[in-house]
Design a protein around this motif. Sequence first.
Motif, PDB file in Angstrom:
ATOM      1  N   MET A  68       0.833  -1.208   0.000  1.00 50.82           N
ATOM      2  CA  MET A  68       0.000   0.000   0.000  1.00 50.82           C
ATOM      3  C   MET A  68       0.865   1.255   0.000  1.00 50.82           C
ATOM      4  SD  MET A  68      -3.207  -1.050   0.129  1.00 50.82           S
ATOM      5  CE  MET A  68      -4.135   0.305   0.814  1.00 50.82           C
TER       6      MET A  68
ATOM      7  N   VAL B 294      -5.574  16.063  -6.775  1.00 49.57           N
ATOM      8  CA  VAL B 294      -6.289  14.875  -6.308  1.00 49.57           C
ATOM      9  C   VAL B 294      -6.648  13.972  -7.486  1.00 49.57           C
ATOM     10  CG1 VAL B 294      -8.480  14.114  -5.306  1.00 49.57           C
ATOM     11  CG2 VAL B 294      -7.103  15.861  -4.153  1.00 49.57           C
ATOM     12  N   MET B 295      -7.074  14.580  -8.582  1.00 47.10           N
ATOM     13  CA  MET B 295      -7.374  13.764  -9.757  1.00 47.10           C
ATOM     14  C   MET B 295      -6.102  13.057 -10.245  1.00 47.10           C
ATOM     15  SD  MET B 295      -9.587  15.036 -13.040  1.00 47.10           S
ATOM     16  CE  MET B 295     -11.227  15.131 -12.381  1.00 47.10           C
TER      17      MET B 295
ATOM     18  N   LEU C 283      -2.557   6.243  -8.314  1.00 44.61           N
ATOM     19  CA  LEU C 283      -2.657   5.187  -7.305  1.00 44.61           C
ATOM     20  C   LEU C 283      -3.932   4.341  -7.353  1.00 44.61           C
ATOM     21  CD1 LEU C 283      -1.215   7.227  -4.305  1.00 44.61           C
ATOM     22  CD2 LEU C 283      -0.039   5.498  -5.676  1.00 44.61           C
ATOM     23  N   TRP C 284      -4.994   4.823  -7.982  1.00 46.26           N
ATOM     24  CA  TRP C 284      -6.244   4.071  -7.891  1.00 46.26           C
ATOM     25  C   TRP C 284      -6.994   3.863  -9.201  1.00 46.26           C
ATOM     26  CZ3 TRP C 284      -5.127   7.778  -4.033  1.00 46.26           C
ATOM     27  CH2 TRP C 284      -4.917   7.238  -2.751  1.00 46.26           C
ATOM     28  N   GLU C 285      -7.118   4.910  -9.971  1.00 44.36           N
ATOM     29  CA  GLU C 285      -8.132   4.886 -11.020  1.00 44.36           C
ATOM     30  C   GLU C 285      -7.722   4.053 -12.230  1.00 44.36           C
ATOM     31  OE1 GLU C 285      -9.856   8.727 -11.977  1.00 44.36           O
ATOM     32  OE2 GLU C 285      -9.282   9.468 -10.014  1.00 44.36           O
TER      33      GLU C 285
ATOM     34  N   ARG D 113     -12.081   3.367  -8.678  1.00 53.53           N
ATOM     35  CA  ARG D 113     -11.797   3.966  -7.372  1.00 53.53           C
ATOM     36  C   ARG D 113     -11.271   5.389  -7.527  1.00 53.53           C
ATOM     37  NH1 ARG D 113      -9.497  -1.005  -7.695  1.00 53.53           N
ATOM     38  NH2 ARG D 113     -10.531  -2.664  -6.514  1.00 53.53           N
ATOM     39  N   VAL D 114     -12.105   6.331  -7.169  1.00 57.06           N
ATOM     40  CA  VAL D 114     -11.653   7.726  -7.167  1.00 57.06           C
ATOM     41  C   VAL D 114     -11.140   8.053  -5.766  1.00 57.06           C
ATOM     42  CG1 VAL D 114     -13.205   8.431  -9.002  1.00 57.06           C
ATOM     43  CG2 VAL D 114     -13.984   8.503  -6.661  1.00 57.06           C
ATOM     44  N   PRO D 115     -10.251   9.015  -5.669  1.00 57.49           N
ATOM     45  CA  PRO D 115      -9.735   9.366  -4.339  1.00 57.49           C
ATOM     46  C   PRO D 115     -10.829   9.979  -3.471  1.00 57.49           C
ATOM     47  CG  PRO D 115      -8.372  10.326  -6.086  1.00 57.49           C
ATOM     48  CD  PRO D 115      -9.614   9.810  -6.733  1.00 57.49           C
TER      49      PRO D 115
ATOM     50  N   GLU E 166      -8.064   9.348   2.005  1.00 56.41           N
ATOM     51  CA  GLU E 166      -6.777   8.993   1.396  1.00 56.41           C
ATOM     52  C   GLU E 166      -5.951  10.220   1.037  1.00 56.41           C
ATOM     53  OE1 GLU E 166      -9.663   7.224   0.524  1.00 56.41           O
ATOM     54  OE2 GLU E 166      -8.829   5.809   1.954  1.00 56.41           O
ATOM     55  N   MET E 167      -6.597  11.376   1.031  1.00 56.64           N
ATOM     56  CA  MET E 167      -5.918  12.560   0.519  1.00 56.64           C
ATOM     57  C   MET E 167      -5.244  13.339   1.636  1.00 56.64           C
ATOM     58  SD  MET E 167      -5.975  12.708  -2.729  1.00 56.64           S
ATOM     59  CE  MET E 167      -5.596  10.957  -2.621  1.00 56.64           C
TER      60      MET E 167
ATOM     61  N   ILE F 197      -0.336   2.683  -9.635  1.00 63.28           N
ATOM     62  CA  ILE F 197       0.585   1.819  -8.902  1.00 63.28           C
ATOM     63  C   ILE F 197      -0.252   1.040  -7.894  1.00 63.28           C
ATOM     64  CG2 ILE F 197       2.582   1.774  -7.386  1.00 63.28           C
ATOM     65  CD1 ILE F 197       3.168   4.687  -8.505  1.00 63.28           C
ATOM     66  N   THR F 198      -0.507  -0.223  -8.181  1.00 68.90           N
ATOM     67  CA  THR F 198      -1.363  -0.996  -7.275  1.00 68.90           C
ATOM     68  C   THR F 198      -0.501  -1.684  -6.213  1.00 68.90           C
ATOM     69  OG1 THR F 198      -1.203  -3.027  -8.562  1.00 68.90           O
ATOM     70  CG2 THR F 198      -2.954  -1.470  -9.187  1.00 68.90           C
ATOM     71  N   PRO F 199      -1.094  -1.973  -5.071  1.00 71.89           N
ATOM     72  CA  PRO F 199      -0.315  -2.675  -4.043  1.00 71.89           C
ATOM     73  C   PRO F 199       0.185  -4.029  -4.542  1.00 71.89           C
ATOM     74  CG  PRO F 199      -2.594  -2.258  -3.305  1.00 71.89           C
ATOM     75  CD  PRO F 199      -2.420  -1.569  -4.608  1.00 71.89           C
ATOM     76  N   LEU F 200      -0.618  -4.689  -5.349  1.00 75.12           N
ATOM     77  CA  LEU F 200      -0.180  -5.986  -5.873  1.00 75.12           C
ATOM     78  C   LEU F 200       1.057  -5.802  -6.756  1.00 75.12           C
ATOM     79  CD1 LEU F 200      -0.506  -9.009  -6.334  1.00 75.12           C
ATOM     80  CD2 LEU F 200      -2.237  -8.498  -8.076  1.00 75.12           C
TER      81      LEU F 200
ATOM     82  N   ARG G 261      -8.152  -1.070  -0.444  1.00 69.97           N
ATOM     83  CA  ARG G 261      -7.555  -0.053  -1.312  1.00 69.97           C
ATOM     84  C   ARG G 261      -7.814   1.351  -0.788  1.00 69.97           C
ATOM     85  NH1 ARG G 261      -6.167  -1.401  -6.541  1.00 69.97           N
ATOM     86  NH2 ARG G 261      -5.259   0.686  -6.591  1.00 69.97           N
ATOM     87  N   ARG G 262      -9.034   1.573  -0.333  1.00 68.52           N
ATOM     88  CA  ARG G 262      -9.369   2.872   0.256  1.00 68.52           C
ATOM     89  C   ARG G 262     -10.112   2.608   1.554  1.00 68.52           C
ATOM     90  NH1 ARG G 262     -13.013   5.286  -4.396  1.00 68.52           N
ATOM     91  NH2 ARG G 262     -13.921   3.262  -3.907  1.00 68.52           N
TER      92      ARG G 262
END
Lengths: 781, 257, 160
Positions: free
Chosen positions: A650, A680-681, A687-689, A708-710, A714-715, A769-772, B187-188
């Motif tokens: 993570m 943020v976008m 990291l997510w989208e 997954r939007v922030p 998380e911000m 960038i995913t945790p996996l 993830r979040r």
Amino acid sequence: MTAWIGRRLPRAETRRLVAGRGRYVDDQAAARGGGGESHAAFLRSPYPHAEFHFTDLEAARAMPGVDAVLTAEDLVGVCRGWTCPDLVYPGLVSPEQHPLAPGRAAYQGEPVALVLASTRAEAEDAVERIAVEWEGLPACTELASALEPGAASVHPGLASNLGWSTQLGTDLDAVFAAAALVVEAEIGFARVTGVTLEPRGLVARWDPSVGALELRISHQMPHQLQLHLAELLGVDQARVRVICEDVGGGFGLKMHVYQDEMAACAASKLLGRPVRFIADRMESLMADIHAREHIVRGRMAVDAAGRILGFDVDDLQGLGAYSIYPRSSTREALSALHAVGAPYKFGHYRARLRCALQNKVPTGQLRAVGHPIGCAITEALVEAAARARGEAPLAFRRRNLLAGADQPWTSPSGARLFGLSHHACLERLEAMLAGVDAEVAAGRAAGRCLGLGVAALVEFTAPGARSYGASGAPVAAMDSVAATLEMSGEVTVRASVSELGQGIRQGLAQVMADAMGVDAGRVHVTSGDTQAVPHGGGAWASRGAAIGGEAAWRAGVALKAVVLRAAAALLQTVPERLRVEAGRVLDEAGQDRMGLDEIARIVTLRGYELPDGVQPQLSVTAAYRREQDANLPNNGIQACLVEVDRDTGMVRVLRHWVVFDCGRALNPLLVEEQVRGGVVMGLGEALWEACEYDAAGQFVSGTLADYRVPMSAEMPDIAVALVETPYEGSVVGAKGAGEAGACAAPAAALNAVNDALAEDGVVMTALPITPLAVLRALGRV
Amino acid sequence: MKAPRFDYARPSTVEVALELLAEHGDAAAVLAGGQSLMPLLNLRMAAPGLLVDINRMAGLDGIGAEGDGLVIGAMARHTDVMAHPLVAARAPLLVQALGHVAHAAIRNRGTLGGSLALADPASELPACMVCLGARIVTRSLAGKRVHEAGDFFHGLYATARRADELVVRVEVPGMPGWRQVFLEVARRHGDYAIVGLALAVRGAEMRAAFCGVEPAPRLLRSAEALDGLEPMASDDAPPEYRRHLARVLLRRGLAHG
Amino acid sequence: MDEEATLRIASTVNGRAVRSLVPVRQSLVDWLRDGLGLTGTHVGCAHGACGACHVVLDGRVVRGCLVLAVQADGAVVGTIEHAGASPIGAALQDAFFERAALQCGFCTPGMILQAAELLEADPAPSREAIREALSGNLCRCTGYHAIIDAVETAASRLRA
């Protein structure tokens, strides 16, 4: 003489929005109690590529509340198809699109039938009863293999899936061969989408008695859409009125010609009844434009003194099934390549671009169009070079950032660069980062995996007419402002630039206040109605302040001149001896002679008091087009501090810093949060989208649980500092502001993660960038 | 999208609800907090003939002491469970776990019984119940059944509850002397867990149950027992990833304060 | 096909007694918007992920898309249109306006109602607590930073 420009004022109109009194498109329809409207729901292709035919429409037509069930053949002659020829990109492959796909769907989510019913629920009930026979065709969705021999054809009869390709720049093999250092980077960018919180939506009212269309729609550019509707529906332009009241976000996705929107308008024309279409979130995620699907490889050559010699980039872009009309899907890649190296001085440039068709929803322009891609590859190369040279990334940048003395400069990529304050921004950032290096060192010593990443940016904003006019696309680069002095002494402003939440109406009010000499609170700005103001570009490419602001200034100056002439006639003096301040006419001695309200009342109600021959025009219209400079480059630099959990993969964003120069900031309060929103976008992209498709080409990001939007948790807090280098070619001096946050945030976050993982010898090469992916790179999974 | 058509009943007693379930069987869906069912309806991924809304039945939302443990009614909302001092004192695991369950507005509505009856493999509460050795009580017209949590969860969205039964309450035994900890990777904040761990430790003893690893949580009493896990596969979370996270969380849970 | 199932309901909405005949499948937010014309509550996803549809149901903030209109029978419902009637709601509305803690404004009603519930429970939340409380409310425009500022400001004014 600026009293209002530059002030941190809230937006007057948001009083309505915090009270729940917004007027978004679906609110209009709801408040009108239906008004005999039909609600639209679409049957969309569940396959990425399939031929189909309807075996039964009658069962759907017989469902309760259903007004009509329409397919492509019903709309023949009502709305014609369209392609996206682009004179600037000769040879661009752009198959014809139709409001409803005729017999073959080329992407999952493409509309194939339209049901109109008394309620949306009933329309959806009937959609489920449409009997279709689907014959799945081989589909090409994956970008990496789309151009390989043997890839499935996106459309029948194509020799290959290559939509367009080009080479830019010059040969630089010799330069690279002789360079002291050559660094390389590859980054894969996942498809993302805009996710305006208000989905696309419209209420179309065709009036058959006069052959006119009134369209209320959530859209970024009512005037441009008016042209498309007139052209595609075969109606005179003046018979089409487009109205956009409150628009719940745009980000570039509400400015294209969408099949479903055209189908809804065509249905209203065909049936002579109002049609309401409000996209739901699933169809938004699936069928709004996507963007940013690229695989970019870059090389950068550096000399022994640590100076950048040149960039060599290769971009493979995923277009989707069609080139989006009217701007084309290739624009993004050109924008990305244009942005490569843009903050730096360098001598050599070469770029290769290939754009691949895919059986996916078309891609289009999304906030900061292409810049995040160009910025990320550039800044990844810059960090790699600094690391290879064993020097601090900021030191490497300081040596290479374009200096003030170097400007104006036309870079080897053809970018014209001027008015950029890179070194001032860098110094400011260093001051903001005081102590952070020590914090990182201490954290690392304590076993934390911390990383600090930096990214410099140049964004090319507020394009002039060469950008689209020359390509044949009906996209205006000019804007209009109509200003009226009311009898209350207030000034009403009607503008062709569009409000999407960015606050441009407030910005224009402040410009008008200074131009006219009235309080900003006495200026009321409206926009979003083709009937209220002459043509203009709307909202795209961060142009509201730079283009619309200039038009507002001109309208204000012209209106003030009218007022002063009228006042002079009434006061038996000459205009040159009078001035306007805070809504009052003063003479040379500073004596208050009369109010603007009084002038307006005399002109309007007591015209007999005016001398003969004096005909004051209390409404003036000004249009502005910039005659020089194809774009207005802005600049900035960002830093991102992250912590990576080596056990879970993570990434946590701890802090983010921005220094940004958008020229004159009309309202820093609004600019700063616009920048933060862009950051943020960008962090979302980092990291997510991702719009993800499975191996069978099925879209699997169809809900906001999957896309997954922030969110706030998380911000981090985001520190923003503004440096102002006004654009010298205009009066107001504004450059674009609204997208730059998004340009550099993905790059800064990527560099931060790679800084954190550097001691593990790991480089992440794909966004998000995913945790996996982190765990795999670390060899932990 | 809008929900498909369904019929709707809102019984005011458990008995009437059970009659409806007995009559309609699989065609009926029970609407408890609705925070999982409503999205499925709105996505048209569920199309029950009859919705049995049990929000009007009195007496199913209590939280009280029983011996040194707890009894929690099936309709107790997450927010109330989280805030209850008895829960904090006797089953702190639940308070920690509920902090990971979605967001405040969802927790205001979502219920314990609904979450257990749904048995989403990524859901925190089933794993907690297994860890805590809770008993889940169901009722039908035929009478009451008491299920050990370890026997209640059968797989993906599958439980021992029959279509004619309602989950009516949960009995959580007291675990004096056990340290409880819930850890999760998502993830979040508020997202479904990729992997979550419900853990209770007393000296050398441990009781662990995971969510997001196997289709149903099961009790593990030693670190070695993790070797026997058979994690689920999905595109974004392959089995080896889930197994890795399970080991990481257990290590952290055992080291935890 | 049969007639659509409907139910007659009686509720108190924003302090007013309301009676309506509603389709049983209609969500609370759709009823408020289409049935009562209370369009301040928005629909951003209809699957419980964005928070744009937040309303107060019997004193608690809920997702209006995840509750049926018929479940509001006999209940007290409050929406953003009524938020200014409470000191906390009014303070939040002022602070959001002054701090420009909104851009397109589509998320704002849900944000304000959720923040109000937070401030009722915790008059002095940390920034982290505010972020956590609002973590189910999507804002796509701002950087959240201004929203957190606005909630902090409202809280400190209410404590003064």
